[in-house]
Design a protein around this motif. Sequence first.
Motif, short mmCIF file in Angstrom:
data_model
loop_
_atom_site.label_atom_id
_atom_site.label_comp_id
_atom_site.label_asym_id
_atom_site.label_seq_id
_atom_site.Cartn_x
_atom_site.Cartn_y
_atom_site.Cartn_z
N LEU A 62 -81.77 15.08 59.92
CA LEU A 62 -80.79 15.57 60.87
C LEU A 62 -79.98 14.46 61.55
N ASP A 63 -80.57 13.28 61.67
CA ASP A 63 -79.88 12.20 62.39
C ASP A 63 -79.32 11.10 61.49
N LYS A 64 -79.86 10.94 60.29
CA LYS A 64 -79.44 9.83 59.45
C LYS A 64 -78.75 10.26 58.16
N PHE A 65 -79.07 11.46 57.70
CA PHE A 65 -78.46 11.92 56.44
C PHE A 65 -76.97 12.18 56.65
N GLU A 66 -76.16 11.77 55.70
CA GLU A 66 -74.71 11.96 55.81
C GLU A 66 -74.29 13.27 55.14
N PHE A 67 -74.00 14.25 55.98
CA PHE A 67 -73.50 15.53 55.48
C PHE A 67 -72.01 15.42 55.18
N ALA A 68 -71.53 16.20 54.24
CA ALA A 68 -70.12 16.16 53.87
C ALA A 68 -69.24 16.53 55.06
N ASP A 69 -68.13 15.83 55.21
CA ASP A 69 -67.20 16.10 56.30
C ASP A 69 -66.28 17.26 55.90
N SER A 70 -66.85 18.44 55.83
CA SER A 70 -66.14 19.63 55.39
C SER A 70 -66.79 20.84 56.04
N PHE A 71 -66.18 22.01 55.80
CA PHE A 71 -66.79 23.23 56.33
C PHE A 71 -68.21 23.40 55.81
#
Length: 293
Positions: free
Chosen positions: A118-127
């Motif tokens: 939740l704090d370090k993983f890079e989620f896609a900058d999209s919907f």
Amino acid sequence: MVNEFLTYLSFEKRYSKHTTVSYKNDLSNLSDYLLITYELSTPEHANYPMLRSWIVTLVDQELEPKSINRKIACLRSYYHFLQKKEFITKDPTLKIRALKVKKSLPVFVAEENITDLLDKFEFADSFEGLRDKLVLELLYGTGIRLSELIGLKNADVNMFQKTIKVLGKGNKERIIPIHDTFITLAKAYTIKKKSESFSNNTEFFVVTNNGEQVYPMFIYRLVRMYLDQVTTVDKRSPHVLRHTFATHLLNKGADLNAIKDLLGHTSLAATQVYTHNSIDKLKAIFDQAHPKS
């Protein structure tokens, strides 16, 4: 009488759609068995030996005891209904006993693994990226059930009061606090959702890429995909995040009754199972504080 029974479950007992469908399938399977084995066209007039024979068949098929017990619960509920309606005079399920179920401790994800996700993983900058992280934050940050997440509506999320309202088992509503991190994420998600063409076509808070209400398998796949990145626990499902929520709260010293209310349990006994998962924490406190440690 089966259809009348299912209507009774839905509108009087207010059972969930999932439970009602399961009971419908159970009674359909029973009817097929009675017709083939005893040439009995309907289950209303089945007696104890017939019902016991069906249960023995399920055991021989090596169904899980938990699944068989749910079918037994269906039988008890159905024949109690028939007796209540004076369609039968004697309940044939009175001598039927539930199978013993081996109790297993709830599976949960280690705190450091959840933090990494939740704090370090890079989620896609999209919907899609915002939605995926929102789902994980909801399940872990509030402990809500899968069905409660799917049914969550826009109006149920109160960012001003920092709460969400969920509809739990038995159509019981409960209010759950949400943290500031989730509110920040929810605002970004809502803005992104409003910028999409489907934003005005749904009342549901969590939606698919097409703006439709999410469904169980969609959430299962999403959760498993992300948990695969950080943990090797055997089960990687939405319910595991609910277990993780409760276990981590208990490890941090939260009151068991408060956890019960947050989870929507009707009995404290259902919540006490999480105390077994906290034995390592108890051992650490024992080693630190006990004079003889």
